[in-house]
Enzyme design. Sequence first.
Site, PDB file in Angstrom:
ATOM      1  CB  THR A  24      -0.902   0.042   1.250  1.00  0.00           C
ATOM      2  OG1 THR A  24      -0.080   0.225   2.408  1.00  0.00           O
ATOM      3  CG2 THR A  24      -1.702  -1.233   1.414  1.00  0.00           C
ATOM      4  CB  ALA A  38       1.761  -0.366   6.453  1.00  0.00           C
ATOM      5  CB  VAL A  94       8.060  -0.509   8.385  1.00  0.00           C
ATOM      6  CG1 VAL A  94       8.009   1.006   8.436  1.00  0.00           C
ATOM      7  CG2 VAL A  94       7.404  -1.115   9.625  1.00  0.00           C
ATOM      8  CE  LYS A  95       5.627   0.886  -0.559  1.00  0.00           C
ATOM      9  NZ  LYS A  95       4.385   1.072  -1.283  1.00  0.00           N
ATOM     10  CB  ILE A  96      11.489   3.476   5.211  1.00  0.00           C
ATOM     11  CG1 ILE A  96      11.004   2.719   6.443  1.00  0.00           C
ATOM     12  CG2 ILE A  96      12.291   4.717   5.533  1.00  0.00           C
ATOM     13  CD1 ILE A  96      10.968   3.475   7.723  1.00  0.00           C
TER      14      ILE A  96
END
Length: 215
Positions: free
Chosen positions: A27, A56, A82-84
């Site tokens: 997402t 996310a 975790v999208k960074i």
Amino acid sequence: MQLFLDTASVTEIRTMWEIGILDGVTTNPTLVAKEGRTFESVLREICDLGVPSVSAEVVATDTEGMLREGRHLRGFHPAIYVKIPMTPAGLRATRILAGEGTRVNMTLVFSANQALLAAKVGATYVSPFIGRLDDQGQDGMELVRDIVTIYRNYRVPTKVLVASVRHPMHVVEGAKVGADIATMPYTVMEKLVQHPLTDLGLARFLKDWEKVPKG
Ligand code: E4P
């Protein structure tokens, strides 16, 4: 190659999950905004479907904020990655989060050097955005090929996630160059299933079956 849906639509995810061809979901803030619901309620429903990998994204732009959001997301559900974003603050946050055992998907990657850095700080996934490169006249798949080669040269464990996929050939090409994952919109995943000759063939089989004497 693993196949991910790039969507925050629970309906779309459920459909592919129930068919059994879905390995994960990515997402981003744009996709979540389309749903008109809170981030957490969307995320909860997606995770509850049982999809094993759900990316996310943090929206903070400073390392401390990214760490705060990243730790919160990590604790939200075991499926969360975790999208960074690929920025200096993002690299720093990724190094810290990865050191704590958090799986990070480093996003908004547009060059092989950025992918090298994502691997260096311990990202689990690196997401080259190939459609956006194609859109501006660069060959996105060339970037994927370079990243796969570089990671192989150095036995880098970071997985290459082909993102910003626009059509089925992006998936085929990604698989041919050895990418680990492709994430795509629902419409593209639908096209992976379909072929007009399958539909024509099935229609003919069913028509001919009507001529078979039934006892
Ligand atoms: C990846 O994780 C991103 O969400 C995504 O693939 C962006 O694609 P777009 O260029 O179609 O917005």
